[in-house]
Write a protein that holds these residues in place. Structure first.
Motif, PDB file in Angstrom:
ATOM      1  N   LEU A 100       0.814  -1.220   0.000  1.00 31.24           N
ATOM      2  CA  LEU A 100       0.000   0.000   0.000  1.00 31.24           C
ATOM      3  C   LEU A 100       0.840   1.260   0.000  1.00 31.24           C
ATOM      4  N   TYR A 101       1.937   1.248   0.761  1.00 32.09           N
ATOM      5  CA  TYR A 101       2.711   2.460   1.001  1.00 32.09           C
ATOM      6  C   TYR A 101       4.027   2.395   0.240  1.00 32.09           C
ATOM      7  N   LYS A 102       4.200   3.336  -0.694  1.00 33.61           N
ATOM      8  CA  LYS A 102       5.353   3.280  -1.597  1.00 33.61           C
ATOM      9  C   LYS A 102       6.677   3.542  -0.889  1.00 33.61           C
ATOM     10  N   ASN A 103       6.635   4.163   0.279  1.00 34.22           N
ATOM     11  CA  ASN A 103       7.872   4.440   1.014  1.00 34.22           C
ATOM     12  C   ASN A 103       8.194   3.372   2.057  1.00 34.22           C
ATOM     13  N   TRP A 104       7.453   2.278   2.039  1.00 36.29           N
ATOM     14  CA  TRP A 104       7.649   1.223   3.039  1.00 36.29           C
ATOM     15  C   TRP A 104       9.114   0.788   3.101  1.00 36.29           C
ATOM     16  N   SER A 105       9.616   0.568   4.319  1.00 38.91           N
ATOM     17  CA  SER A 105      11.011   0.172   4.517  1.00 38.91           C
ATOM     18  C   SER A 105      11.084  -1.141   5.291  1.00 38.91           C
ATOM     19  N   TRP A 106      11.535  -2.195   4.618  1.00 41.68           N
ATOM     20  CA  TRP A 106      11.739  -3.467   5.315  1.00 41.68           C
ATOM     21  C   TRP A 106      12.946  -3.379   6.256  1.00 41.68           C
ATOM     22  N   GLU A 107      13.906  -2.541   5.904  1.00 47.15           N
ATOM     23  CA  GLU A 107      15.075  -2.356   6.779  1.00 47.15           C
ATOM     24  C   GLU A 107      14.630  -1.792   8.126  1.00 47.15           C
ATOM     25  N   ARG A 108      13.742  -0.810   8.084  1.00 47.71           N
ATOM     26  CA  ARG A 108      13.233  -0.239   9.329  1.00 47.71           C
ATOM     27  C   ARG A 108      12.379  -1.258  10.081  1.00 47.71           C
ATOM     28  N   TYR A 109      11.616  -2.037   9.346  1.00 47.46           N
ATOM     29  CA  TYR A 109      10.790  -3.078   9.982  1.00 47.46           C
ATOM     30  C   TYR A 109      11.669  -4.018  10.797  1.00 47.46           C
ATOM     31  N   GLU A 110      12.758  -4.452  10.206  1.00 44.32           N
ATOM     32  CA  GLU A 110      13.651  -5.382  10.905  1.00 44.32           C
ATOM     33  C   GLU A 110      14.297  -4.717  12.114  1.00 44.32           C
ATOM     34  N   SER A 111      14.705  -3.472  11.992  1.00 41.83           N
ATOM     35  CA  SER A 111      15.375  -2.788  13.098  1.00 41.83           C
ATOM     36  C   SER A 111      14.424  -2.550  14.267  1.00 41.83           C
ATOM     37  N   LEU A 112      13.138  -2.316  13.971  1.00 39.64           N
ATOM     38  CA  LEU A 112      12.168  -2.039  15.037  1.00 39.64           C
ATOM     39  C   LEU A 112      11.732  -3.286  15.793  1.00 39.64           C
ATOM     40  N   LYS A 113      12.121  -4.453  15.316  1.00 36.69           N
ATOM     41  CA  LYS A 113      11.857  -5.669  16.092  1.00 36.69           C
ATOM     42  C   LYS A 113      12.506  -5.574  17.474  1.00 36.69           C
ATOM     43  N   GLU A 114      13.639  -4.870  17.548  1.00 38.41           N
ATOM     44  CA  GLU A 114      14.345  -4.726  18.820  1.00 38.41           C
ATOM     45  C   GLU A 114      13.633  -3.768  19.764  1.00 38.41           C
ATOM     46  N   VAL A 115      12.786  -2.903  19.225  1.00 42.79           N
ATOM     47  CA  VAL A 115      12.031  -1.963  20.053  1.00 42.79           C
ATOM     48  C   VAL A 115      10.742  -2.603  20.558  1.00 42.79           C
ATOM     49  N   PHE A 116       9.995  -3.237  19.654  1.00 41.29           N
ATOM     50  CA  PHE A 116       8.667  -3.732  20.024  1.00 41.29           C
ATOM     51  C   PHE A 116       8.675  -5.161  20.566  1.00 41.29           C
ATOM     52  N   LYS A 117       9.647  -5.947  20.168  1.00 40.98           N
ATOM     53  CA  LYS A 117       9.885  -7.271  20.772  1.00 40.98           C
ATOM     54  C   LYS A 117       8.628  -8.137  20.818  1.00 40.98           C
ATOM     55  N   ILE A 118       7.879  -8.166  19.726  1.00 43.71           N
ATOM     56  CA  ILE A 118       6.712  -9.047  19.600  1.00 43.71           C
ATOM     57  C   ILE A 118       7.000 -10.015  18.459  1.00 43.71           C
ATOM     58  N   ASP A 119       6.736 -11.291  18.671  1.00 41.56           N
ATOM     59  CA  ASP A 119       6.974 -12.304  17.651  1.00 41.56           C
ATOM     60  C   ASP A 119       6.131 -11.979  16.416  1.00 41.56           C
ATOM     61  N   GLU A 120       6.780 -11.757  15.284  1.00 40.52           N
ATOM     62  CA  GLU A 120       6.064 -11.367  14.067  1.00 40.52           C
ATOM     63  C   GLU A 120       5.140 -12.456  13.539  1.00 40.52           C
ATOM     64  N   LYS A 121       5.263 -13.679  14.046  1.00 39.92           N
ATOM     65  CA  LYS A 121       4.382 -14.762  13.603  1.00 39.92           C
ATOM     66  C   LYS A 121       3.044 -14.769  14.346  1.00 39.92           C
ATOM     67  N   ARG A 122       2.935 -13.975  15.404  1.00 45.61           N
ATOM     68  CA  ARG A 122       1.698 -13.974  16.189  1.00 45.61           C
ATOM     69  C   ARG A 122       0.568 -13.288  15.442  1.00 45.61           C
ATOM     70  N   LYS A 123      -0.666 -13.820  15.629  1.00 47.57           N
ATOM     71  CA  LYS A 123      -1.848 -13.223  15.015  1.00 47.57           C
ATOM     72  C   LYS A 123      -2.176 -11.918  15.752  1.00 47.57           C
ATOM     73  N   VAL A 124      -2.319 -10.846  14.993  1.00 43.31           N
ATOM     74  CA  VAL A 124      -2.493  -9.539  15.608  1.00 43.31           C
ATOM     75  C   VAL A 124      -3.775  -9.475  16.428  1.00 43.31           C
ATOM     76  N   LYS A 125      -4.846 -10.065  15.930  1.00 43.78           N
ATOM     77  CA  LYS A 125      -6.144 -10.006  16.614  1.00 43.78           C
ATOM     78  C   LYS A 125      -6.119 -10.701  17.971  1.00 43.78           C
ATOM     79  N   ARG A 126      -5.154 -11.581  18.188  1.00 41.80           N
ATOM     80  CA  ARG A 126      -5.072 -12.314  19.454  1.00 41.80           C
ATOM     81  C   ARG A 126      -4.206 -11.579  20.483  1.00 41.80           C
ATOM     82  N   LEU A 127      -3.627 -10.476  20.108  1.00 41.79           N
ATOM     83  CA  LEU A 127      -2.802  -9.711  21.032  1.00 41.79           C
ATOM     84  C   LEU A 127      -3.666  -8.805  21.902  1.00 41.79           C
ATOM     85  N   SER A 128      -3.127  -8.376  23.029  1.00 39.63           N
ATOM     86  CA  SER A 128      -3.821  -7.424  23.882  1.00 39.63           C
ATOM     87  C   SER A 128      -3.937  -6.083  23.157  1.00 39.63           C
TER      88      SER A 128
END
Length: 299
Positions: A100-128
């Motif tokens: 959807l977003y032409k400026n999307w950055s996978w590099e930033r996505y990977e780096s932010l895993k260290e900030v949010f620390k949520i398993d990317e395989k988890r279903k979003v609707k099942r999260l708090s």
């Protein structure tokens, strides 16, 4: 830049927005504050192109918003009422956003895993709710938007995560001139991050100033006199609120600081100090002067 000019929006016989006008400058953080039902969420949905205004104009960087798909690729909206596709994992939602977003950055996505620390395989609707809000910011920041619109954005986040999220957003404001418009009831938090504020009341922006200027003509004074409080002062200065503890009086006064202090000093006070005023107090007393009732306010 976000420009809203004379926007009116009605729902049946109810006028939610009444010729509202506001301007959020590029690379700034604009805080939109007001009581419940004032029109904050309605104007945000008009800015996002979810609603079409009955009259007036809304532009972002000079472009009309409504039905402008190219512009919407450069804008992220995070509300208190989040939506994610059922059954989608965080990674699947990221793949959807990347399309959807032409400026999307996978590099930033990977780096932010260290900030949010949520398993990317988890279903979003099942999260708090709080974890879903983290996902919304994770994905939104990775879209590298030029404008971010936030409606009660950090409700449900713990204090550490709130600080981390604001740090990330302010970094993009400083480095990439991202514009942020945020509506929140947490005025203490807005005070730390906003450059400008707009106070909304009855579908109008009744005050729009830089944060420092918004505080500029309302002052909190702590005064004490050797005898009784001189009643003549009430006719010389505009007192919005007063409280007394013994001989010490705490007043909220509107006007120029030097002029106010000069008038008080004519009566030879023992103490006459101007104290810092919070954004919450500005909000309370600006609306109080417009007939909005507040009771049992403690300074």
């Amino acid at each position: 830049m976000i420009s809203v000019k004379n926007v009116t929006k009605t729902f049946g016989s109810f006028k939610s927005l009444d010729e509202m006008t506001l301007t959020a400058k590029k690379g700034s953080v604009y805080g939109l504050i007001g009581p419940n039902g004032a029109g904050k969420t309605t104007i945000i949905k008009n800015i996002m192109g979810i609603y079409s205004p009955d009259s007036g104009s809304i532009t972002i960087d000079g472009e009309a918003v409504y039905e402008n798909s190219d512009l919407k690729q450069r804008v992220i909206y995070i509300s208190d009422d989040l939506f994610f596709f059922a059954g989608y994992s965080i990674k699947a939602m990221a793949q959807f956003y990347s399309g959807l977003y032409k400026n999307w950055s996978w590099e930033r996505y990977e780096s932010l895993k260290e900030v949010f620390k949520i398993d990317e395989k988890r279903k979003v609707k099942r999260l708090s709710k709080g974890m879903q809000k983290q996902v919304a910011f994770w994905l939104g920041i990775c879209a590298k938007p030029e404008v971010m619109i936030l409606d009660e954005p950090v409700d449900g986040l713990d204090p550490v995560m709130r600080r981390n999220v604001w740090k990330l957003l302010l970094q993009d404001v400083a480095e990439n001139e991202m514009t942020v418009l945020v509506s929140s009831h947490n005025l203490r938090e807005l005070e730390d991050i906003c450059d400008h504020v707009g106070i909304v009341h009855n579908g109008k922006v009744v005050l729009e100033k830089s944060l420092d200027d918004a505080k500029g003509n309302i002052h909190k004074l702590q005064v004490a006199f050797d005898g009784d409080f001189p009643d003549d002062l009430y006719s010389e200065v505009k007192v919005l609120h007063t409280e007394s503890i013994g001989r010490v009086h705490m007043l909220i006064v509107k006007g120029e600081a030097d002029e106010i202090k000069g008038k008080f000093k004519k009566y030879s006070p023992i103490i006459c100090d101007i104290l810092p005023l919070s954004l919450e107090e500005v909000f309370i007393y600006e609306l109080g002067g417009m007939g909005y009732e507040f009771e049992n306010i403690i300074l």
